[in-house]
Write a protein that holds these residues in place. Structure first.
Motif, PDB file in Angstrom:
ATOM      1  N   ALA A 100       0.893  -1.124  -0.067  1.00  0.00           N
ATOM      2  CA  ALA A 100       0.069   0.166  -0.064  1.00  0.00           C
ATOM      3  C   ALA A 100       0.955   1.271   0.001  1.00  0.00           C
ATOM      4  O   ALA A 100       0.557   2.302  -0.657  1.00  0.00           O
ATOM      5  N   HIS A 101       1.964   1.283   0.803  1.00  0.00           N
ATOM      6  CA  HIS A 101       2.769   2.182   0.724  1.00  0.00           C
ATOM      7  C   HIS A 101       3.499   2.540  -0.654  1.00  0.00           C
ATOM      8  O   HIS A 101       3.872   3.656  -1.054  1.00  0.00           O
ATOM      9  N   LEU A 102       3.939   1.512  -1.282  1.00  0.00           N
ATOM     10  CA  LEU A 102       4.474   1.350  -2.608  1.00  0.00           C
ATOM     11  C   LEU A 102       3.575   2.071  -3.542  1.00  0.00           C
ATOM     12  O   LEU A 102       3.779   3.034  -4.242  1.00  0.00           O
ATOM     13  N   LEU A 103       2.396   1.703  -3.694  1.00  0.00           N
ATOM     14  CA  LEU A 103       1.258   2.216  -4.487  1.00  0.00           C
ATOM     15  C   LEU A 103       1.031   3.683  -4.043  1.00  0.00           C
ATOM     16  O   LEU A 103       0.797   4.264  -4.966  1.00  0.00           O
ATOM     17  N   ASP A 104       1.133   4.130  -2.831  1.00  0.00           N
ATOM     18  CA  ASP A 104       1.135   5.651  -2.678  1.00  0.00           C
ATOM     19  C   ASP A 104       2.236   6.210  -2.823  1.00  0.00           C
ATOM     20  O   ASP A 104       1.875   7.431  -3.686  1.00  0.00           O
ATOM     21  N   ARG A 105       3.311   5.714  -3.028  1.00  0.00           N
ATOM     22  CA  ARG A 105       4.534   6.452  -3.517  1.00  0.00           C
ATOM     23  C   ARG A 105       4.250   6.672  -4.924  1.00  0.00           C
ATOM     24  O   ARG A 105       4.827   7.565  -5.641  1.00  0.00           O
ATOM     25  N   LEU A 106       3.811   5.605  -5.644  1.00  0.00           N
ATOM     26  CA  LEU A 106       3.836   5.446  -7.206  1.00  0.00           C
ATOM     27  C   LEU A 106       2.796   6.572  -7.467  1.00  0.00           C
ATOM     28  O   LEU A 106       2.986   7.168  -8.454  1.00  0.00           O
ATOM     29  N   ASP A 107       1.600   6.650  -6.801  1.00  0.00           N
ATOM     30  CA  ASP A 107       0.627   7.507  -7.090  1.00  0.00           C
ATOM     31  C   ASP A 107       1.233   8.941  -6.999  1.00  0.00           C
ATOM     32  O   ASP A 107       0.821   9.900  -7.581  1.00  0.00           O
ATOM     33  N   ARG A 108       2.014   9.280  -6.027  1.00  0.00           N
ATOM     34  CA  ARG A 108       2.672  10.521  -5.612  1.00  0.00           C
ATOM     35  C   ARG A 108       3.926  10.783  -6.546  1.00  0.00           C
ATOM     36  O   ARG A 108       3.755  12.073  -7.220  1.00  0.00           O
ATOM     37  N   LEU A 109       4.721   9.940  -6.720  1.00  0.00           N
ATOM     38  CA  LEU A 109       5.689  10.299  -7.736  1.00  0.00           C
ATOM     39  C   LEU A 109       5.459   9.925  -9.346  1.00  0.00           C
ATOM     40  O   LEU A 109       5.931  10.628 -10.199  1.00  0.00           O
ATOM     41  N   GLY A 110       4.400   9.120  -9.400  1.00  0.00           N
ATOM     42  CA  GLY A 110       4.064   8.784 -10.738  1.00  0.00           C
ATOM     43  C   GLY A 110       4.903   7.717 -11.435  1.00  0.00           C
ATOM     44  O   GLY A 110       6.204   7.511 -11.494  1.00  0.00           O
ATOM     45  N   SER A 111       4.053   6.852 -11.881  1.00  0.00           N
ATOM     46  CA  SER A 111       4.910   5.570 -12.677  1.00  0.00           C
ATOM     47  C   SER A 111       4.919   5.891 -14.080  1.00  0.00           C
ATOM     48  O   SER A 111       5.267   4.919 -14.914  1.00  0.00           O
ATOM     49  N   ASN A 112       4.712   6.914 -14.666  1.00  0.00           N
ATOM     50  CA  ASN A 112       4.718   7.400 -15.993  1.00  0.00           C
ATOM     51  C   ASN A 112       6.082   8.205 -16.093  1.00  0.00           C
ATOM     52  O   ASN A 112       6.083   8.885 -17.355  1.00  0.00           O
ATOM     53  N   LEU A 113       7.156   7.853 -15.442  1.00  0.00           N
ATOM     54  CA  LEU A 113       8.518   8.573 -15.813  1.00  0.00           C
ATOM     55  C   LEU A 113       9.263   7.561 -16.743  1.00  0.00           C
ATOM     56  O   LEU A 113       9.259   6.404 -16.097  1.00  0.00           O
ATOM     57  N   ILE A 114       9.907   7.796 -17.469  1.00  0.00           N
ATOM     58  CA  ILE A 114      11.016   7.243 -18.341  1.00  0.00           C
ATOM     59  C   ILE A 114      12.060   7.670 -18.258  1.00  0.00           C
ATOM     60  O   ILE A 114      12.437   9.228 -18.541  1.00  0.00           O
ATOM     61  N   SER A 115      13.260   7.133 -18.299  1.00  0.00           N
ATOM     62  CA  SER A 115      14.606   7.528 -18.101  1.00  0.00           C
ATOM     63  C   SER A 115      15.273   7.325 -19.120  1.00  0.00           C
ATOM     64  O   SER A 115      15.382   5.836 -19.740  1.00  0.00           O
ATOM     65  N   VAL A 116      16.051   7.993 -20.214  1.00  0.00           N
ATOM     66  CA  VAL A 116      16.696   7.659 -21.313  1.00  0.00           C
ATOM     67  C   VAL A 116      18.146   8.330 -20.818  1.00  0.00           C
ATOM     68  O   VAL A 116      18.509   9.218 -20.790  1.00  0.00           O
ATOM     69  N   SER A 117      18.911   7.378 -21.269  1.00  0.00           N
ATOM     70  CA  SER A 117      20.379   7.333 -20.920  1.00  0.00           C
ATOM     71  C   SER A 117      21.269   6.716 -21.749  1.00  0.00           C
ATOM     72  O   SER A 117      20.985   5.919 -22.695  1.00  0.00           O
ATOM     73  N   PRO A 118      22.680   7.008 -21.940  1.00  0.00           N
ATOM     74  CA  PRO A 118      23.656   6.474 -22.887  1.00  0.00           C
ATOM     75  C   PRO A 118      23.714   4.952 -22.596  1.00  0.00           C
ATOM     76  O   PRO A 118      23.899   4.473 -21.504  1.00  0.00           O
ATOM     77  N   GLY A 119      23.706   4.410 -23.659  1.00  0.00           N
ATOM     78  CA  GLY A 119      23.930   3.062 -23.579  1.00  0.00           C
ATOM     79  C   GLY A 119      25.463   2.629 -23.755  1.00  0.00           C
ATOM     80  O   GLY A 119      26.277   3.467 -24.112  1.00  0.00           O
ATOM     81  N   GLU A 120      25.751   1.132 -24.027  1.00  0.00           N
ATOM     82  CA  GLU A 120      27.189   0.747 -24.442  1.00  0.00           C
ATOM     83  C   GLU A 120      27.198   0.177 -25.778  1.00  0.00           C
ATOM     84  O   GLU A 120      26.315  -0.555 -26.274  1.00  0.00           O
ATOM     85  N   ASN A 121      28.408   0.336 -26.599  1.00  0.00           N
ATOM     86  CA  ASN A 121      28.745  -0.245 -27.701  1.00  0.00           C
ATOM     87  C   ASN A 121      29.005  -1.823 -27.279  1.00  0.00           C
ATOM     88  O   ASN A 121      29.318  -2.118 -26.266  1.00  0.00           O
TER      89      ASN A 121
END
Length: 403
Positions: A57-78
């Motif tokens: 329940a705490h996790l769901l509350d955090r996800l509701d507050r922080l939002g689970s619709n965040l995506i991070s894009v970062s450099p990958g490796e060759n």
């Protein structure tokens, strides 16, 4: 003419309960210790399932507050294992995707941060100095514990905002303090702390970072506006769609060297790990229930041996074997019931206590609270069946003779 003796009268339920309580009343300590094993098993089941439910329940509350619709894009490796930087236009390109609502980024600098200019250069506390866009805090839905965020006026000044971990490692407790920023080929200088962020569980890499305005980072700290991580806030129903095209959008020439992740998936993975641990603890609770059942069986066997005189007397007065069986079986059931009720109550108290300490919403599994005493009664019934049958098989004369 042969006369038949009248059949013994059937005992009413109140009479059975009174007879069944003889053992627990006369042997209180032994009965309490027998019920304790059952109580601990039921308490463990209720507490563990309740704490797990409260954590979720705490996790769901955090996800509701922080939002689970965040995506991070970062450099990958060759193929050689080397990081491939994102294009400088990656931020604007990702912002053009239709379902994207907000986009921001951080970028690396050549500076390190120290508490003072006397600290050896190699003692960096594993902290990073990043340039940050003004909309970063809003995109991450981050919060300040004190001070203020960067704005158009301060982004060109020697000022910083510290992540939660960075502030603790540097020993900074409030804005107004100064920290020393320097690095290779950098002259070094004092930077004033204008804000301290709260811990961000969704984006923990921000916690151990020192954030500087992008213009100041480019001018004084060796930054070049190449994004190190781009944070994309999307429409909640289109997260998967944006994930599918994010790599090709950020680096159309080489989408295979772009890393795209969803931070909330890490939280869910951690929750699944906790659930696996919960299963292990529930198995241990089952062992406690088994031990409690053995304890009840042992108590009942000893009770039957000690009460042979009582059994013989009742049989001599006309009690049937079924009544003797029912008497001792009711004792075992009552021990299980008392242990189950006590364990359920103890488990509920444990859930509320732990949730209160952790500042979680307490979630009590009512199904387990209701099923706990029922399971305890079942364990008591199984544990008391053999001693009850053994008592019923005693002959009146043999039982009286051995008393």
């Amino acid at each position: 003419m042969t006369q038949h003796l009248p059949r013994p009268a059937r005992l009413r339920l109140p009479d059975l309960l009174r007879i069944g309580l003889i053992g627990p009343r006369t042997r209180r300590l032994r009965s309490a210790l027998s019920a304790l094993g059952i109580a601990l098993g039921i308490a463990a089941v209720v507490a563990i399932t309740g704490i797990s439910a409260s954590s979720q329940a705490h996790l769901l509350d955090r996800l509701d507050r922080l939002g689970s619709n965040l995506i991070s894009v970062s450099p990958g490796e060759n193929y050689g294992g080397e990081k491939v930087p994102l294009p400088k236009v990656a931020v604007s390109m990702l912002g053009n995707i239709a379902p994207v609502e907000q986009v921001s980024a951080t970028a690396e600098t050549k500076a390190n941060v120290y508490r003072s200019d006397f600290v050896p250069p190699n003692q960096t506390n594993s902290l990073r100095v990043l340039s940050a866009r003004l909309d970063l805090l809003k995109t991450l839905r981050g919060e300040l514990s004190s001070g203020r965020w960067l704005d158009k006026g301060t982004q060109r000044l020697p000022v910083v905002v510290l992540g939660d971990t960075a502030a603790r490692r540097l020993g900074v407790t409030a804005p107004g303090t100064k920290v020393w920023l320097s690095g290779r080929s950098l002259p070094g200088g004092w930077y004033g702390v204008i804000g301290i962020l709260r811990a961000n569980e969704l984006v923990p890499e921000i916690d151990d970072s020192v954030l500087v305005g992008a213009p100041q980072a480019v001018a004084e700290l060796g930054g070049d506006r190449t994004p190190s991580t781009v944070y994309v806030r999307t429409h909640p129903d289109r997260v998967r769609d944006v994930q599918d095209v994010a790599a090709a959008t950020a680096n159309p020439a080489r989408p295979s060297v772009v890393a795209v992740s969803r931070p909330s998936d890490l939280l869910k993975a951690r929750s699944e790990t906790d659930t696996a641990l919960t299963g292990l603890v529930l198995s241990l609770a089952g062992v406690a229930l088994l031990v409690g059942g053995v304890g009840i069986a042992n108590t009942m066997v000893v009770g039957v041996m000690e009460r042979r005189g009582e059994v013989g007397l009742r049989r001599a007065l006309g009690a049937r074997r079924g009544q003797i069986t029912l008497q001792f079986l009711i004792e075992a059931v009552l021990l299980g019931l008392f242990g189950g009720l006590a364990g359920a109550a103890l488990g509920v108290v444990a859930v509320y206590g732990y949730a209160g300490v952790k500042d979680w919403p307490a979630t009590v599994p009512m199904a387990w609270v209701a099923a706990g005493p029922a399971v305890a009664v079942l364990v008591g019934t199984v544990a008391g069946l053999y001693p009850a049958l053994r008592a019923a098989r005693m002959s009146p004369t043999g039982a009286l003779r051995s008393a």
